[in-house]
Every structure is written in C-alpha cells, then in structure tokens.
Design an enzyme around this catalytic site. Structure first.
Site, PDB file in Angstrom:
ATOM      1  N   ASP A  34     -44.700  -8.545 -40.166  1.00  0.00           N
ATOM      2  CA  ASP A  34     -44.497  -9.479 -38.667  1.00  0.00           C
ATOM      3  C   ASP A  34     -45.887 -10.797 -38.109  1.00  0.00           C
ATOM      4  O   ASP A  34     -45.147 -10.875 -36.914  1.00  0.00           O
ATOM      5  CB  ASP A  34     -44.583  -8.398 -37.772  1.00  0.00           C
ATOM      6  N   GLY A  36     -43.526 -13.487 -38.664  1.00  0.00           N
ATOM      7  CA  GLY A  36     -42.680 -15.275 -38.648  1.00  0.00           C
ATOM      8  C   GLY A  36     -42.032 -15.740 -39.970  1.00  0.00           C
ATOM      9  O   GLY A  36     -41.948 -16.961 -39.320  1.00  0.00           O
ATOM     10  N   ASN A 165     -48.225 -19.390 -35.617  1.00  0.00           N
ATOM     11  CA  ASN A 165     -47.659 -19.088 -35.734  1.00  0.00           C
ATOM     12  C   ASN A 165     -47.150 -18.200 -33.665  1.00  0.00           C
ATOM     13  O   ASN A 165     -48.417 -17.772 -33.620  1.00  0.00           O
ATOM     14  CB  ASN A 165     -46.871 -18.058 -36.218  1.00  0.00           C
ATOM     15  N   SER A 541     -57.153  13.929 -76.323  1.00  0.00           N
ATOM     16  CA  SER A 541     -56.507  11.502 -76.604  1.00  0.00           C
ATOM     17  C   SER A 541     -55.611  11.726 -75.198  1.00  0.00           C
ATOM     18  O   SER A 541     -54.231  11.961 -76.131  1.00  0.00           O
ATOM     19  CB  SER A 541     -55.591  11.662 -77.481  1.00  0.00           C
TER      20      SER A 541
END
Length: 634
Positions: A34, A36, A165, A541
């Site tokens: 979020d 951008g 941003n 194994s």
C-alpha cells in the site's frame, strides 16, 4: 487523452525509424504494501497519454465503483489485473507494462509489496536497469523497504530512485521528507548503494510526477519522469567479450547444423575464432544466421544462430565465447542465495540448479551466514527460511561455464529447483569459484571395485532399509546380514543408532541435521561398495530427496531400496523404547511420524509389510531377491 498522430507522405517511415532508435529502460516499482506502486505506474501511463478512450472510460467507471476518495481516478486499477488484487487492494503478481515518451521507451514491472510475495519482486528485479522504491510518507523506512533495496543491489541494479509517496497526506511537509531521506541514505550507505535519487511525490494527485509540484517549492530536484527519461541505461554489453549460451542445437536437415541462443555480451561475425566451454574445443565462426537472413555481425541482445567451420560436439548449456578471452569453468562456488520456498533450504539436500541454459544437479553446503536485512548483520544459521538471504558454498555434479554476477548477470545467476515438485525454490548469484575446485583431482588406483569384488564372489550393493521408527528395519537387516555372513559373503551393517555414536555424533534430529546424517552415510556406503562389500543401511531416512542422493552416488543396480512398510499406529504399538509416547507428550522434538514428516518410497525395489510377514520371512525374501539379481555368486 488518447494521443493521435497525423502523418503525410513519407513521414510514417521516418516516425517508425525514430521509434526504433529510442533506447529502452527496464525498471521496477517496489516497496511495502500500500505504498502506491500501482497508482504510480497508472499515473505515469495516464500522464504519458498511453491510454485509449475505452480504457479511460472503464477506469472512470471502476473508480466510481470502488469509491475512490475525492472522486479521483484510481490509477492502480490500470495495473492490478487480478481480481484478488482488486479486492484486497494489493499487488500479488508481477504486472508488466510498456509505454513510450518522446525521449525513451519503457518496460515497467509492478512488483508485489507483501513479504509473502518477495519472490515475485525478485523476479521482476532480475532484468531491471532501475528500481523505483516507494515509501509511504506516513510510515518512512520499513523492513520491506530495506529488504527490497538489498535485493535490488544484490541483483546488480545500479540506479535507485526513492519515491517518497503520499506527501499530500503529510501536508507536503519538507521536514517529513528530509527525515525519511536521511534515514534511507544512512541505510543505503551501509550496503554500498550510492547512486540514489530521492523524490517527494503524490502519485494520486500527480505532484512531481511529470511536472514540478507547486505544493513543494522547496524541492529542486528532477521530476520522476524527467529522471526516468535521462538516466543512463545499458551496461555497454557490446563492448564486453563475446558470450553465447547455447539454447538449441539447430539441425533442420543434414546440410545445416547451427547453434542458437541469445548473445549475452559482445559481438560476433564470420571469421571470429571461438572456444566452446566447458569442453574447451575451438573453431571459427562460419555464418551468423537469423530468420531474415545472414548478418555481417551479431550484437549483444540478439537471438540468432551461428555455424562453425569444424564439426565439434556442442550441446544445450554450453557457452560459445571469444577464443582469446573465454569464460571460466568450475563446479564449486561461493554464492548468495535468496530462498523463495515455504519449505526451508536444507544444506546437503540435492537440488537442480539452472544457470543460463544449463541445468545441473548439486547441493548447497553449510551456510556461512544469513543477512539481517534491518541491520545488515551476518547471522549464524543452519538453514534459510522463506525470503531469507544467505551466503554458502555450492557444489555441482558437473562443471559449468560461468562469470561472476557482477561481470555478467546471465552467466552469474541461477535458480534452484526442487527435484520432486519441480518448483523453483530459490535464486542465487555466483560470487566466485572456489580454488579447491581446481586443486582437487580424482586419484587413479590400480585395484578397483571389480577387482575387490571378485575376491568375495559377490556383486557389491547397498541394501537401504527405510521406514518408521519401530517398523523392524534393524531387526530385518540384522537377520539378512547373518544369512549372508553364514554363506561366506563380505558385509557391513550401518545402523542409524550406532552411527550416531561416532561418525554422526555431532548431529541432532532437525531436518537439516537429518539431511547431513544421510549424506554422510551415503558417502560411507559408496566407499564400502567400492571396497566390494554388500552394505546394509538401516536408517529411517525420511526424505525422498536424500534417498535419491544416496542412490545417485552408486551405479545402476547397486542401490536396493527396501521399504519396511508399517503403519504409524502399528509402530506406536511396538514402541519398545517408549519414543512415540515421549514424542506425543512433546518431550522429543522433530520425531518422524509425529512432529516431522516421513515420505514413503514411491517405487522401492522391495516392499515388506511387517503386518503380513515375519522378520525371518522378510529376510528370506530379501536374500532371494539378491540371488535372483545375480548379486550372490557363491
């Protein structure tokens, strides 16, 4: 907003030629969830006028439907193509978009921000020239910011653009921007990233995207688009030595034999002397062939076919290079790994490694360290979990032609593939070859396996008993050895508990230690088979990968997998040592069948159901199998 261009006369050809001459910038957007990223790409496409009218109409309708704040267009919808992404408001897959401006062509990869999808981000970064690292101005530098930056530098991206941003949500405050820029530059300096441009933006509103923002008069640097259009691109690959990894041996008829691939560096033309690695055979280029005809010269980035004057053996995965400056070959390297699987990386486990066009089996050895992406501290560790980065040694089963990643991204990188699921579980970069790879050679001996086995009157083999604890492996193996010994055969029994008293006393029961446990036993078994013995190995194994590793150490027919098949419920009933009860109470960790998985054999040579046959009957069945296969000559 659609851009229409009107042409007259010969302008069309001139325009198309001009478009072809523009250079190409590949870049990614990355950062935390979020921040951008999709909005920023959508805004770039919108401002570059690369949207058709129907796209704009759909965007306006979708934005209204999604209830975008303030009635603005939701540019992220242009990129977030998956329904799940639209519903969650995040990017999951890597979305590629192409656009052009008057100055340059672009291909942008919108990469996911969620930590779970870091592997997708690394995929997008692997071919990028530049990275835009977004940060939410409200949150500043986050762990994912540091992780993505480190991955970008690891992958050799030289140009980093930090887009701070959502400055509109912080009232375009200069102090907020300055604080984030200082924090980020301090981190970037610690990892050696120095070519950084930091730009304050609002992708939603367009501030400092295409034109300078009136809301931030204190910022005097370039806008985002101005920087993207002017940053230098390309690594001058054409000026480097010629390298062509062979992708395909092109043989359409008996009169043509060429070698196809993409030139990853340098140039090639008819008459050039070349060398093929790892075989080191030499020849001269005869033709440079493309679909549209022969070329006078091929350059880096072109996909083409070359033919040689000499008939030499060349296969997919070989590298054709200039004769006077060839690449190196090795099978052991120090590498950096980004692990991309939910299942942890286990040192010693066999994986497939695909480098360029060649795929080779190999193993990752013990980790030297993993990297704390917040502090860049080197942390001691035995395994790597999802999205963790570490340094370790890589050992391949065959030599490959390579170049360190810092010199050639194509020949210095590889992906790691799980041998059973075929999933890509990691990616790595070659730092350098280990000197020991060139110093260690196999010593020839005069007395070989066949000579030793002839004295015993038997064909050496490994009888590998696998099954849950309490299934009866050791009991049956002991009875088989008694029969073989009584018949005069040379044997040795390696039991899981006994081996841990000496050879493997330093190992615990974690998945990583179990892998190393079996690797050591497999190597010891191989030596004993070379001595001419019939080796009985009784180990739980639990993992198919390690049993396959032990099988591949031997020749065909020498590894006989015996699945002592007993249900978990039945094994618990026989719990003579009380181990299952302790595991159920949580007193024993990593106990197979309870807190650690057991992967049953899919096609064992022998399957013994101990609910239907006694231990003595099982031993008789196994000895008879050896006789039927001609492994007991006496």
């Amino acid at each position: 907003m659609t851009r229409f261009i009107e042409f007259t006369g010969g302008d069309v050809e001139a325009y198309l030629h001009a478009q072809e001459q523009k250079d190409l910038l590949r870049f990614i957007t990355c950062g935390s969830v979020d921040d951008g990223k999709s909005t920023l790409i959508g805004r770039l496409l919108y401002e570059a006028k690369m949207l058709f009218e129907d796209q704009l109409t759909a965007l306006e309708a979708d934005s209204k439907k999604m209830g975008t704040q303030g009635g603005n267009l939701d540019f992220a919808l242009l990129v977030d193509g998956l329904a799940a992404e639209r519903e969650q408001g995040i990017t999951i897959d890597v979305a590629y978009r192409a656009f052009t401006t008057d100055k340059r062509k672009f291909i942008v990869a919108d990469t996911p921000g969620h930590e779970q999808y870091t592997r997708n981000m690394a995929t997008g970064a692997s071919t990028a020239d530049l990275a835009i690292i977004l940060m939410d101005a409200r949150k500043g530098v986050l762990t994912q910011t540091r992780r993505h930056t480190f991955i970008c530098t690891l992958l050799g991206i030289k140009h980093l653009v930090v887009a701070v941003n959502k400055m509109d949500l912080m009232d375009f405050d200069q102090a907020v921007f300055k604080r984030i820029e200082e924090d980020y530059r301090a981190f970037a300096k610690s990892i050696g990233a120095d070519e950084i441009t930091v730009i304050p933006v609002s992708a939603l509103l367009g501030d400092n995207m295409i034109t300078r923002s009136a809301n931030m008069p204190w910022y005097h640097g370039p806008t985002l688009m101005a920087h993207l259009e002017t940053v230098p691109v390309g690594d001058d690959l054409a000026d480097k030595p010629f390298r062509l990894p062979v992708q395909w041996v092109n043989r359409p008829n008996q009169n043509f034999r060429g070698f196809s691939g993409t030139i990853v560096s340098g140039t090639v033309k008819p008459g050039d002397a070349v060398k093929v690695l790892p075989s080191a055979r030499s020849s001269v280029v005869e033709r440079v062939v493309t679909y549209d005809g022969d070329l006078d010269e091929g350059v880096a980035g072109q996909s083409l076919t070359i033919t040689l004057k000499d008939e030499i053996d060349i296969s997919r995965g070989d590298v054709i290079c200039t004769a006077n400056d060839p690449v190196e070959v090795s099978d052991q390297f120090e590498v950096e790994i980004l692990w991309m699987s939910d299942e942890p990386m286990l040192p010693g486990r066999p994986y497939l490694f695909k480098s360029s066009t060649k795929t080779v089996p190999g193993t990752l050895e013990e980790l030297k360290y993993k990297v704390n992406v917040n502090t860049m501290e080197h942390v001691a560790a035995k395994t790597l979990a999802l999205n963790e980065i570490g340094v370790c040694n890589l050992e391949l089963d065959a030599q490959i032609a390579y170049a360190p990643y810092v010199e050639n991204r194509n020949l210095g990188s590889f992906i790691i593939i799980d041998r059973f699921s075929n999933n890509t579980v990691g990616m790595g970069l070659i730092r350098f070859a280990l000197r020991r790879a060139a110093n260690i050679h196999w010593q020839a001996v005069d007395v070989n396996k066949q000579a030793r086995a002839s004295l015993t009157g038997q064909k050496p083999a490994v009888l590998w008993f696998t099954g849950l604890s309490g299934a009866g492996k050791s009991t049956i193996a002991n009875l088989v050895e008694k029969q073989l010994h009584a018949a005069g055969h040379m044997t040795y029994l390696l039991d899981g508990d006994n081996v841990r008293h000496g050879l493997n006393r330093d190992l615990g029961f974690s998945d990583a230690d179990r892998v190393e446990n079996i690797r050591r036993v497999g190597e010891v078994s191989k030596l004993m088979v070379d001595a001419g013995l019939i080796v009985l190995v009784s180990f739980i194994s639990p993992f198919r990968s390690e049993r396959l590793m032990a099988r591949e150490l031997l020749e065909d027919g020498e590894f006989i997998e015996i699945f002592v098949d007993t249900s978990l419920a039945e094994a618990e009933k026989r719990d003579v040592k009380g181990l299952y009860a302790k595991a159920r109470r949580g007193e024993i960790k990593h106990f197979t069948g309870i807190s650690s998985p057991y992967e049953a054999p899919e096609k064992p040579e022998i399957r013994v159901d101990t609910t239907k046959v006694t231990a003595e009957g099982a031993a008789d069945l196994i000895v008879q199998y050896l006789k039927d296969k001609g492994r007991l000559a006496k």
